[in-house]
Design a protein around this motif. Structure first.
Motif, short mmCIF file in Angstrom:
data_model
loop_
_atom_site.label_atom_id
_atom_site.label_comp_id
_atom_site.label_asym_id
_atom_site.label_seq_id
_atom_site.Cartn_x
_atom_site.Cartn_y
_atom_site.Cartn_z
N LYS A 121 -2.22 -0.33 -3.78
CA LYS A 121 -3.33 -0.29 -2.62
C LYS A 121 -2.62 1.13 -2.71
O LYS A 121 -1.88 1.59 -2.41
CB LYS A 121 -3.84 -1.19 -2.28
CG LYS A 121 -4.21 -2.61 -1.69
CD LYS A 121 -4.28 -3.62 -0.75
CE LYS A 121 -4.43 -4.63 -0.66
NZ LYS A 121 -5.32 -5.38 0.30
N THR A 124 0.54 -0.92 -0.07
CA THR A 124 0.03 -0.05 -0.01
C THR A 124 0.87 1.29 -0.41
O THR A 124 1.91 1.20 0.84
CB THR A 124 -0.75 0.11 1.23
OG1 THR A 124 -1.59 -1.28 1.52
CG2 THR A 124 -2.40 0.88 1.30
N THR A 168 -15.66 1.02 1.00
CA THR A 168 -14.53 0.76 1.80
C THR A 168 -13.93 1.18 3.32
O THR A 168 -14.01 1.28 4.16
CB THR A 168 -14.01 2.99 1.24
OG1 THR A 168 -14.24 2.75 -0.17
CG2 THR A 168 -12.36 2.88 1.47
N ASP A 185 -8.22 2.70 -1.79
CA ASP A 185 -8.73 0.94 -1.21
C ASP A 185 -9.56 1.38 0.65
O ASP A 185 -10.04 1.26 0.95
CB ASP A 185 -7.47 0.39 -1.14
CG ASP A 185 -7.32 0.08 -2.97
OD1 ASP A 185 -8.49 -0.64 -3.15
OD2 ASP A 185 -5.99 0.49 -3.30
N SER A 186 -8.38 2.02 1.11
CA SER A 186 -8.57 3.20 2.40
C SER A 186 -8.40 4.48 2.81
O SER A 186 -7.71 5.13 2.08
CB SER A 186 -7.50 2.10 3.31
OG SER A 186 -6.51 2.09 2.47
N CYS A 244 -3.87 4.12 0.27
CA CYS A 244 -4.48 4.89 1.71
C CYS A 244 -4.80 6.01 1.33
O CYS A 244 -2.94 6.92 1.98
CB CYS A 244 -3.96 4.03 2.49
SG CYS A 244 -4.18 4.55 4.22
#
Length: 324
Positions: free
Chosen positions: A198, A161, A267, A227-228, A200
């Motif tokens: 990913k 990430t 999410t 993604d987050s 964040c």
């Protein structure tokens, strides 16, 4: 009491900016109904599981950016530590410690605008490779603005990430930082996604932004399909332009968490920096409001809460920690 926002989300209809503003304005019984819906959406997407993340302040201080909230900016006079990049062994040891504390993700965070090719990046890449070999934790990196070559190198080394916050809404960003443009941050998010990592990406609240700008940030992140989302709340640092600021109440924070759960229903949403200072006795409410995780351990320049107290809170809130 009916919940038209929950009904729209469950019907697959994305909420509008006006819907988001109404969530932030909810009080009393209306807020109770909204929180129940946010809790339902979290459980629908994640069950009773939460994920924990940890970070290491891998390189501290002397940042050339002038972000108004940041203790590490060279433009402000604070007591934040100043040191060069930690060694490969120190970065790897931090990952082992994070894994032992049940963290799912471990972030290597450096101060400064970016990390260029050279010895610093080589150290980080070597540490990432070892973390993937020696632990089951998912490593992430937060190294500032990103170019395609560096992004590809990070992904190849095992960086799962890339973390890069937009910090606030585009319309408010010039009040927070003037040393780089908002679009550079957006481009970094896109470069990380294109490299196969990913992303964040979130922000910090309590900087003086309006409710409409909190919604604006959420909609930007929804459009970027991150993604987050880490949600941070200002813990004012002496020596920064925002020292002494006090724009948030605990329920303001709860409403912000709920806003993001409704606008990004599937999410991952983690409550990170400033939760102790701002949520206070309402910290366990973050899960009712829709958060699916939180940061544990220390932050970049401030200390976090005792791990055992957090673990008791998770048990009391009847959520299960999902570790790697």
């Amino acid at each position: 009491m009916t919940n038209p926002f929950l009904d729209k989300v469950l019907a697959g209809q994305p909420l509008s900016a006006d819907d988001g503003l109404a969530i932030l304005q909810a009080r009393g019984a209306a807020l109770t109904t909204i929180l129940a819906g946010a809790h339902h959406l979290r459980e629908q997407a994640f069950g009773d599981r939460i994920e924990l993340c940890s970070i290491i302040n891998a390189k501290s201080g002397r940042c050339g950016e002038n972000c108004s909230f940041c203790a590490q900016s060279a433009h402000h006079r604070t007591t934040a530590p100043v040191y060069p990049l930690k060694s490969e062994d120190e970065l790897v040891a931090g990952a082992h410690a994070a894994a032992s504390n049940k963290s799912h993700c471990y972030g290597i965070v450096t101060s400064g605008t970016t990390i260029s090719a050279g010895s610093e990046l080589d150290t980080i890449l070597a540490a990432l490779r070892r973390i993937r070999q020696e632990t089951s934790i998912e490593p992430s990196a937060s190294l500032g603005l990103l170019d395609e070559q560096t992004a590809q190198a990070l992904a190849a080394a095992g960086c799962v990430t890339y973390h890069h916050n937009l910090e606030t809404a585009r319309s408010f960003f010039p009040q927070v930082c003037t040393t780089h443009d908002y679009e550079e941050d957006v481009d970094t998010v896109r470069v990380a996604i294109q490299a196969g990592m990913k992303v964040c990406c979130g922000g910090i609240f309590g900087l003086g932004e309006r409710a409409e700008q909190r919604v604006e940030l959420a909609l930007t992140l929804r459009d970027l399909k991150v993604d987050s989302v880490p949600l941070n709340f200002l813990n004012p640092v002496i020596g920064t332009p925002l020292e002494g600021s006090n724009h948030l109440t605990p329920l303001d924070c709860v409403r912000i968490i709920a806003l993001f759960r409704y606008l990004l229903p599937s999410t991952r949403i983690a409550v990170c920096g400033g939760r102790e200072h701002n949520l206070r006795e309402f910290q366990s409410w973050m899960f009712m409001a829709g958060a699916s995780g939180t940061m544990v351990g220390n932050y970049l320049t401030t200390t976090g809460r005792n791990a055992e107290i957090d673990l008791q809170m998770f048990s009391d809130a009847e959520v299960q920690v999902h570790a790697c």
